[in-house]
Motif scaffolding. Structure first.
Motif, short mmCIF file in Angstrom:
data_model
loop_
_atom_site.label_atom_id
_atom_site.label_comp_id
_atom_site.label_asym_id
_atom_site.label_seq_id
_atom_site.Cartn_x
_atom_site.Cartn_y
_atom_site.Cartn_z
N SER A 1 0.84 -1.20 0.00
CA SER A 1 0.00 0.00 0.00
C SER A 1 0.88 1.25 0.00
O SER A 1 2.05 1.20 0.39
CB SER A 1 -0.94 0.03 1.21
N THR B 1 0.33 5.76 0.41
CA THR B 1 -0.55 6.91 0.57
C THR B 1 0.19 8.17 0.16
O THR B 1 1.28 8.44 0.66
CB THR B 1 -1.03 7.06 2.04
N CYS C 1 1.98 2.04 -6.14
CA CYS C 1 1.71 0.81 -5.40
C CYS C 1 2.09 -0.42 -6.25
O CYS C 1 2.78 -1.33 -5.76
CB CYS C 1 0.23 0.77 -5.01
N GLN D 1 -4.98 6.89 -1.15
CA GLN D 1 -4.46 5.62 -0.65
C GLN D 1 -4.72 4.52 -1.66
O GLN D 1 -5.87 4.27 -2.04
CB GLN D 1 -5.09 5.25 0.69
N ARG E 1 -4.19 0.46 -2.26
CA ARG E 1 -3.92 -0.79 -1.53
C ARG E 1 -4.08 -1.98 -2.45
O ARG E 1 -5.09 -2.11 -3.14
CB ARG E 1 -4.88 -0.94 -0.35
N ILE F 1 -5.87 -3.16 -7.54
CA ILE F 1 -5.60 -2.19 -6.49
C ILE F 1 -6.85 -1.37 -6.20
O ILE F 1 -7.50 -0.87 -7.12
CB ILE F 1 -4.43 -1.28 -6.92
N GLU G 1 -7.69 -6.99 5.04
CA GLU G 1 -7.13 -7.32 3.73
C GLU G 1 -7.97 -8.38 3.02
O GLU G 1 -8.20 -8.29 1.82
CB GLU G 1 -5.68 -7.82 3.90
#
Length: 147
Positions: free
Chosen positions: A3, A5, A37, A69, A71, A82, A128
């Protein structure tokens, strides 16, 4: 790294005709965070191949703190799925609200531009696992609507 940010202030040069941050600028930020990412995970150059379900929930005002963000939700053979969430708010109070969200898929490429395998991502925490399940369901629903 699964991840990343990005944080910055919404600048006046991103304003649209309505006085808020332009949606195209937000999409650029989403792509940049997703790229960072994916590239950090694959450790090689990656390209965007798919964006799904982009939702603009509220505008971003000039001067607000913006957080983008990205992830990793799950991986395929050469792809990385993602989840990206954009939040913004008043830097003085720290109150942030989600403004935009979507799923973006990247593929890792070799030096000749051909897809190459990436390490698999194995969600471990309940958050997750839930994210992977939600993103899989969203992508599958989108594919079903296209056929």
């Amino acid at each position: 790294m699964s991840s990343i940010t990005l944080r910055f202030l919404a600048q006046p040069d991103t304003v649209n005709f309505g006085g808020k941050v332009h949606g195209g600028t937000v999409m650029k930020w989403i792509d940049e965070a997703g790229y960072a990412c994916a590239t950090a995970w694959a450790k090689r150059y990656c390209v965007t191949v798919y964006v799904d379900g982009i939702r603009f929930l509220r505008p971003i005002r000039i001067g607000e703190l913006v957080e983008v963000q990205a992830r990793l939700a799950f991986t395929g053979n050469s792809s990385m799925n993602i989840s990206v969430e954009v939040s913004s708010g008043d830097i003085r109070t720290g109150a942030m609200e989600t403004t935009t969200e979507c799923v973006i898929v990247f593929v890792a490429l070799d030096d000749d531009g051909k897809p190459v395998p990436v390490d698999s991502w194995n969600p471990e925490t309940p958050g997750e696992v839930a994210l992977a399940s939600r993103v899989r369901a969203q992508i599958e629903a989108s594919r079903a609507h296209r056929h």
